[in-house]
Design a protein around this motif. Structure first.
Motif, short mmCIF file in Angstrom:
data_model
loop_
_atom_site.label_atom_id
_atom_site.label_comp_id
_atom_site.label_asym_id
_atom_site.label_seq_id
_atom_site.Cartn_x
_atom_site.Cartn_y
_atom_site.Cartn_z
N PHE A 40 0.86 -1.18 0.00
CA PHE A 40 0.00 0.00 0.00
C PHE A 40 0.89 1.24 0.00
CE2 PHE A 40 -3.08 -3.01 1.74
CZ PHE A 40 -4.26 -2.63 1.11
N GLY A 41 0.42 2.31 -0.64
CA GLY A 41 1.13 3.57 -0.56
C GLY A 41 1.04 4.11 0.85
N ALA A 42 1.85 5.14 1.16
CA ALA A 42 1.93 5.65 2.53
C ALA A 42 0.56 6.07 3.07
CB ALA A 42 2.90 6.83 2.57
N LEU A 43 -0.14 6.95 2.34
CA LEU A 43 -1.42 7.45 2.82
C LEU A 43 -2.47 6.35 2.83
CD1 LEU A 43 -3.09 9.80 3.82
CD2 LEU A 43 -3.54 10.45 1.45
N GLU A 44 -2.49 5.49 1.82
CA GLU A 44 -3.45 4.37 1.79
C GLU A 44 -3.22 3.44 2.97
OE1 GLU A 44 -2.82 2.55 -2.01
OE2 GLU A 44 -4.44 3.70 -2.94
N ALA A 45 -1.95 3.17 3.30
CA ALA A 45 -1.64 2.29 4.42
C ALA A 45 -2.13 2.88 5.74
CB ALA A 45 -0.13 2.04 4.49
N ALA A 98 -1.49 14.81 6.76
CA ALA A 98 -1.12 13.57 6.06
C ALA A 98 -1.62 13.58 4.62
CB ALA A 98 -1.68 12.35 6.80
N THR A 99 -2.82 14.12 4.40
CA THR A 99 -3.38 14.14 3.05
C THR A 99 -2.69 15.17 2.16
OG1 THR A 99 -5.11 15.72 3.71
CG2 THR A 99 -5.65 13.37 3.84
N ARG A 100 -2.01 16.14 2.77
CA ARG A 100 -1.34 17.18 1.97
C ARG A 100 0.14 16.90 1.75
NH1 ARG A 100 -4.52 20.50 5.39
NH2 ARG A 100 -2.68 21.02 6.66
N VAL A 207 -9.53 3.72 -0.99
CA VAL A 207 -8.81 2.46 -0.79
C VAL A 207 -9.62 1.48 0.04
CG1 VAL A 207 -7.60 3.26 1.30
CG2 VAL A 207 -6.58 1.48 -0.12
N LEU A 208 -10.45 1.99 0.94
CA LEU A 208 -11.27 1.11 1.77
C LEU A 208 -12.36 0.44 0.94
CD1 LEU A 208 -11.69 3.23 5.03
CD2 LEU A 208 -10.03 1.44 4.52
N ARG A 209 -12.93 1.17 0.01
CA ARG A 209 -13.97 0.61 -0.86
C ARG A 209 -13.39 -0.44 -1.80
NH1 ARG A 209 -15.43 4.96 -2.72
NH2 ARG A 209 -14.53 4.96 -4.82
#
Length: 260
Positions: A40-45, A98-100, A207-209
């Motif tokens: 997973f990417g950083a933010l997705e993880a 984190a999202t930015r 990513v959750l969906r």
């Protein structure tokens, strides 16, 4: 690799058991697994870790009711509100940052925070309950400040924050260590929900969906592992277990720092 549900369940169960052995949920160890093994990417993880941690914390509260009554937890409402005043704000800002952040920067932030958690495992895990370090207005201000930092870290890593909350409750407020474990869950749950709500505004939340079944299996494995670890609590000598877990976090931090 994400389609391998057996690997997800097994990995989550092992991590949950390791965390349960020292009274934690294991989210700090789950995050490197999501980045390294499951790609997973950083933010997705972080978002997947946050969703899994939310389920684990919600399940842990009733599990602990037999050891610490909900009445005892509710009686500490001034302490809970004091820390929540800071942690809710910290969780919202942490998720927003984190999202930015660029992915490479977020990897490095995660790595540094994991090293910080490893340090706490080595030098700050065994706490003795006793006299609170502060009282009155000083304690109130310190509680809000500590809560903000804890909420910030919890959002950036997608964890419950128990490793930071428990020593804060014991040292700053003089709370009994057993009660502190349940109070940390009561504070973590709304804090995580706020961070989760902030993450839901970012497109990476999809990513959750896209990984619904994976997240479900990971959460189930984490709950089973935490339950097993809780039953084995104290059986493994801390002098061996804590340095081992700290080393795992440091090695994971190095790998995440170098991750591309």
């Amino acid at each position: 690799m994400r389609d391998n549900k057996a690997a997800a369940f097994g990995g989550a169960a092992i991590i949950g058991t390791l965390g349960g052995l020292i009274g934690l949920g294991g989210a700090e160890f789950r995050l490197p697994l999501l980045i390294g093994a499951f790609q997973f990417g950083a933010l997705e993880a972080v978002i997947v870790n946050k969703a899994t941690s939310l389920v684990v914390v919600a399940s842990a509260l009733p599990f602990r009711a037999s050891a610490v009554s909900l009445g005892d937890v509710a009686a500490q409402w001034p302490v809970i509100l004091n820390l929540l005043a800071g942690s809710l704000l910290g969780a919202w800002h942490g998720a927003g940052w984190a999202t930015r952040l660029k992915s490479a920067t977020l990897y490095r932030v995660i790595a540094l925070l994991l090293v910080g958690i490893a340090t706490l495992l080595l030098f700050g895990h065994d706490h003795a309950s006793g006299q609170a370090l502060a009282s009155g207005s000083l304690q109130l201000v310190a509680g809000v400040a500590a809560g903000f930092v804890i909420g910030l870290v919890a959002s950036l890593l997608g964890v419950a924050g128990g490793e930071l909350l428990i020593p804060t409750l014991v040292l700053l407020f003089g709370v009994d260590i057993k009660l502190a474990g349940s109070l940390s869950l009561a504070i973590s749950l709304p804090t995580m929900i706020v961070g989760f709500a902030r993450y839901s505004r970012d497109r990476s939340f999809a990513v959750l969906r896209h990984n619904r079944s994976f997240v479900g299996v990971m959460a189930l494995g984490s709950i089973v592992g935490a339950f097993i670890g809780g039953r084995l609590l104290g059986m493994a000598p801390s002098a061996i277990l804590l340095p081992l877990l700290a080393a795992i976090l440091v090695i994971s931090a190095v790998k995440i720092w170098r991750h591309e």
